[in-house]
Each structure stands twice: as structure tokens, then as C-alpha cells.
Design a protein around this motif. Sequence first.
Motif, PDB file in Angstrom:
ATOM      1  N   ALA A  16      13.564 -21.781  15.127  1.00 47.40           N
ATOM      2  CA  ALA A  16      11.992 -21.489  15.370  1.00 47.40           C
ATOM      3  C   ALA A  16      11.525 -22.198  16.612  1.00 47.40           C
ATOM      4  O   ALA A  16      10.596 -21.564  17.395  1.00 47.40           O
ATOM      5  N   ILE A  17      12.022 -23.475  16.807  1.00 46.15           N
ATOM      6  CA  ILE A  17      11.806 -24.125  17.981  1.00 46.15           C
ATOM      7  C   ILE A  17      11.940 -23.485  19.233  1.00 46.15           C
ATOM      8  O   ILE A  17      11.331 -23.268  20.421  1.00 46.15           O
ATOM      9  N   ALA A  18      13.553 -23.033  19.300  1.00 47.34           N
ATOM     10  CA  ALA A  18      14.013 -22.284  20.511  1.00 47.34           C
ATOM     11  C   ALA A  18      13.225 -20.947  20.664  1.00 47.34           C
ATOM     12  O   ALA A  18      12.850 -20.652  22.017  1.00 47.34           O
ATOM     13  N   ASN A  19      12.990 -20.269  19.660  1.00 48.11           N
ATOM     14  CA  ASN A  19      12.205 -19.185  19.910  1.00 48.11           C
ATOM     15  C   ASN A  19      10.717 -19.439  20.621  1.00 48.11           C
ATOM     16  O   ASN A  19      10.176 -18.861  21.476  1.00 48.11           O
ATOM     17  N   SER A  20       9.919 -20.428  19.974  1.00 49.63           N
ATOM     18  CA  SER A  20       8.843 -20.988  20.560  1.00 49.63           C
ATOM     19  C   SER A  20       8.815 -21.190  21.954  1.00 49.63           C
ATOM     20  O   SER A  20       7.985 -21.016  23.034  1.00 49.63           O
ATOM     21  N   LEU A  21       9.974 -21.956  22.360  1.00 49.74           N
ATOM     22  CA  LEU A  21      10.132 -22.631  23.614  1.00 49.74           C
ATOM     23  C   LEU A  21      10.279 -21.608  24.703  1.00 49.74           C
ATOM     24  O   LEU A  21       9.757 -21.295  25.764  1.00 49.74           O
ATOM     25  N   GLY A  22      11.171 -20.437  24.375  1.00 50.98           N
ATOM     26  CA  GLY A  22      11.241 -19.358  24.905  1.00 50.98           C
ATOM     27  C   GLY A  22       9.824 -18.335  25.452  1.00 50.98           C
ATOM     28  O   GLY A  22       9.745 -18.258  26.617  1.00 50.98           O
ATOM     29  N   ALA A  23       9.209 -18.329  24.372  1.00 52.93           N
ATOM     30  CA  ALA A  23       7.690 -17.808  24.515  1.00 52.93           C
ATOM     31  C   ALA A  23       7.157 -18.685  25.563  1.00 52.93           C
ATOM     32  O   ALA A  23       6.155 -18.085  26.255  1.00 52.93           O
ATOM     33  N   ILE A  24       6.976 -19.804  25.123  1.00 55.97           N
ATOM     34  CA  ILE A  24       5.966 -20.674  25.964  1.00 55.97           C
ATOM     35  C   ILE A  24       6.628 -20.435  27.474  1.00 55.97           C
ATOM     36  O   ILE A  24       5.598 -20.733  28.408  1.00 55.97           O
ATOM     37  N   LEU A  25       7.666 -20.804  27.647  1.00 56.21           N
ATOM     38  CA  LEU A  25       8.271 -20.742  28.928  1.00 56.21           C
ATOM     39  C   LEU A  25       7.968 -19.330  29.637  1.00 56.21           C
ATOM     40  O   LEU A  25       7.410 -19.535  30.806  1.00 56.21           O
ATOM     41  N   ALA A  26       7.942 -18.386  28.959  1.00 59.02           N
ATOM     42  CA  ALA A  26       7.561 -17.195  29.535  1.00 59.02           C
ATOM     43  C   ALA A  26       5.963 -17.126  30.012  1.00 59.02           C
ATOM     44  O   ALA A  26       5.819 -16.723  31.000  1.00 59.02           O
ATOM     45  N   VAL A  27       5.369 -17.593  29.211  1.00 62.18           N
ATOM     46  CA  VAL A  27       3.881 -17.760  29.462  1.00 62.18           C
ATOM     47  C   VAL A  27       3.450 -18.608  30.510  1.00 62.18           C
ATOM     48  O   VAL A  27       2.752 -18.404  31.572  1.00 62.18           O
ATOM     49  N   LEU A  28       4.318 -19.665  30.702  1.00 62.33           N
ATOM     50  CA  LEU A  28       3.953 -20.630  31.838  1.00 62.33           C
ATOM     51  C   LEU A  28       4.482 -19.972  33.163  1.00 62.33           C
ATOM     52  O   LEU A  28       3.848 -20.249  34.191  1.00 62.33           O
ATOM     53  N   VAL A  29       5.689 -19.157  33.157  1.00 59.08           N
ATOM     54  CA  VAL A  29       6.074 -18.492  34.496  1.00 59.08           C
ATOM     55  C   VAL A  29       5.057 -17.396  34.691  1.00 59.08           C
ATOM     56  O   VAL A  29       4.628 -17.316  35.847  1.00 59.08           O
ATOM     57  N   LEU A  30       4.601 -16.568  33.764  1.00 62.48           N
ATOM     58  CA  LEU A  30       3.518 -15.736  33.751  1.00 62.48           C
ATOM     59  C   LEU A  30       2.254 -16.362  34.717  1.00 62.48           C
ATOM     60  O   LEU A  30       1.523 -15.738  35.300  1.00 62.48           O
ATOM     61  N   ARG A  31       1.771 -17.501  34.179  1.00 60.12           N
ATOM     62  CA  ARG A  31       0.671 -18.058  34.352  1.00 60.12           C
ATOM     63  C   ARG A  31       0.941 -18.515  35.804  1.00 60.12           C
ATOM     64  O   ARG A  31      -0.077 -18.304  36.830  1.00 60.12           O
ATOM     65  N   TYR A  32       1.814 -19.070  36.312  1.00 58.45           N
ATOM     66  CA  TYR A  32       2.168 -19.758  37.576  1.00 58.45           C
ATOM     67  C   TYR A  32       2.140 -18.241  38.517  1.00 58.45           C
ATOM     68  O   TYR A  32       1.414 -18.435  39.726  1.00 58.45           O
ATOM     69  N   LEU A  33       2.964 -17.106  38.090  1.00 56.71           N
ATOM     70  CA  LEU A  33       2.873 -15.903  39.030  1.00 56.71           C
ATOM     71  C   LEU A  33       1.299 -15.531  38.931  1.00 56.71           C
ATOM     72  O   LEU A  33       0.997 -15.076  40.144  1.00 56.71           O
ATOM     73  N   MET A  34       0.542 -15.455  37.827  1.00 56.75           N
ATOM     74  CA  MET A  34      -0.908 -15.188  38.208  1.00 56.75           C
ATOM     75  C   MET A  34      -1.657 -16.112  39.134  1.00 56.75           C
ATOM     76  O   MET A  34      -2.434 -15.424  39.958  1.00 56.75           O
ATOM     77  N   LYS A  35      -1.360 -17.141  38.937  1.00 55.42           N
ATOM     78  CA  LYS A  35      -2.093 -18.273  39.959  1.00 55.42           C
ATOM     79  C   LYS A  35      -1.921 -18.085  41.297  1.00 55.42           C
ATOM     80  O   LYS A  35      -2.543 -18.521  42.129  1.00 55.42           O
ATOM     81  N   THR A  36      -0.421 -17.725  41.558  1.00 54.72           N
ATOM     82  CA  THR A  36      -0.095 -17.591  42.942  1.00 54.72           C
ATOM     83  C   THR A  36      -0.443 -16.059  43.523  1.00 54.72           C
ATOM     84  O   THR A  36       0.331 -15.923  44.618  1.00 54.72           O
ATOM     85  N   LYS A  37      -0.909 -15.354  42.754  1.00 63.59           N
ATOM     86  CA  LYS A  37      -1.260 -14.037  43.048  1.00 63.59           C
ATOM     87  C   LYS A  37      -0.373 -13.108  43.452  1.00 63.59           C
ATOM     88  O   LYS A  37      -0.351 -12.342  44.063  1.00 63.59           O
ATOM     89  N   VAL A  38       0.842 -13.224  42.386  1.00 63.89           N
ATOM     90  CA  VAL A  38       1.936 -12.205  42.720  1.00 63.89           C
ATOM     91  C   VAL A  38       1.364 -11.014  42.080  1.00 63.89           C
ATOM     92  O   VAL A  38       0.985 -11.009  40.827  1.00 63.89           O
ATOM     93  N   LYS A  39       1.759 -10.010  42.892  1.00 62.59           N
ATOM     94  CA  LYS A  39       1.429  -8.455  42.305  1.00 62.59           C
ATOM     95  C   LYS A  39       2.126  -8.424  41.018  1.00 62.59           C
ATOM     96  O   LYS A  39       3.265  -8.328  40.923  1.00 62.59           O
ATOM     97  N   MET A  40       1.562  -7.993  39.749  1.00 56.87           N
ATOM     98  CA  MET A  40       2.050  -7.695  38.683  1.00 56.87           C
ATOM     99  C   MET A  40       2.487  -6.195  38.529  1.00 56.87           C
ATOM    100  O   MET A  40       3.327  -5.782  37.605  1.00 56.87           O
ATOM    101  N   ASN A  41       2.194  -5.143  39.318  1.00 57.98           N
ATOM    102  CA  ASN A  41       2.352  -3.889  39.151  1.00 57.98           C
ATOM    103  C   ASN A  41       3.783  -3.401  39.841  1.00 57.98           C
ATOM    104  O   ASN A  41       4.154  -3.565  40.528  1.00 57.98           O
TER     105      ASN A  41
END
Length: 104
Positions: free
Chosen positions: A79-104
Motif C-alpha cells: 500500500a505504501i509503494a502504491n501510494s508513493l508511485g501515485a504521489i511521485l506521478a503527481v509531483l512530476v505532473l505538478r512540476y511539468l505544469m509549473k514549468t509550462k510543459v505542453k500537455m497535449n
Amino acid sequence: MVSLVRLKDIPSFGFSFDDKIYHAIAYFVFALLVFNYCYSKNYKRGLLISAVIPIGYGIIVEVLQFTMTTHRTFDVYDAIANSLGAILAVLVLRYLMKTKVKMN
């Protein structure tokens, strides 16, 4: 649902915690897919949803493994590994959104 079936012949990384790496990768991808859906629907809280759904699902699956199968068990570290994977994805996505990487 792969989380409830017996798995055989999975390649090994050579670590004692190989399965945790697989859990984290699977839930990283799961969170990305949830975010992609949320993004396509213009949900305002897409990042939050992208974390909550995979984490909640991962916990539910761990409980189901304990209650509905004889060959799988509840593992808090899964459960912890699952959560860490999801949290890491959200952190990467947040970084990409803040740096204005085009998502389309």
C-alpha cells in the motif's frame, strides 16, 4: 484485476523488494492515466483526484487480497509503494505544469 490473481515468472531486478518497485511503477502509471482523464475533462482538481483515486484503490485492493484470496495477503508495504508511485506521478505532473510543459 491483476492485483488479485496469482502471478508467475515476473522478471527480477535482483532486489529483495522487487515487488514494491512493480507496485510503485504500476500506480505511477495509474495516476498518470487518471490525470489524463481529468485533464481531458478540464477538472479543476485533476492533480488531487490523480492522487486520491489510485491511493484509495490501492488500499481497497490490499484489503480484498486479504479477504477474497487464499494466495495473496494484505501487505502495508504494498500500500505504501502504491501510494508513493501515485504521489511521485503527481509531483512530476505538478512540476511539468509549473514549468509550462505542453500537455497535449
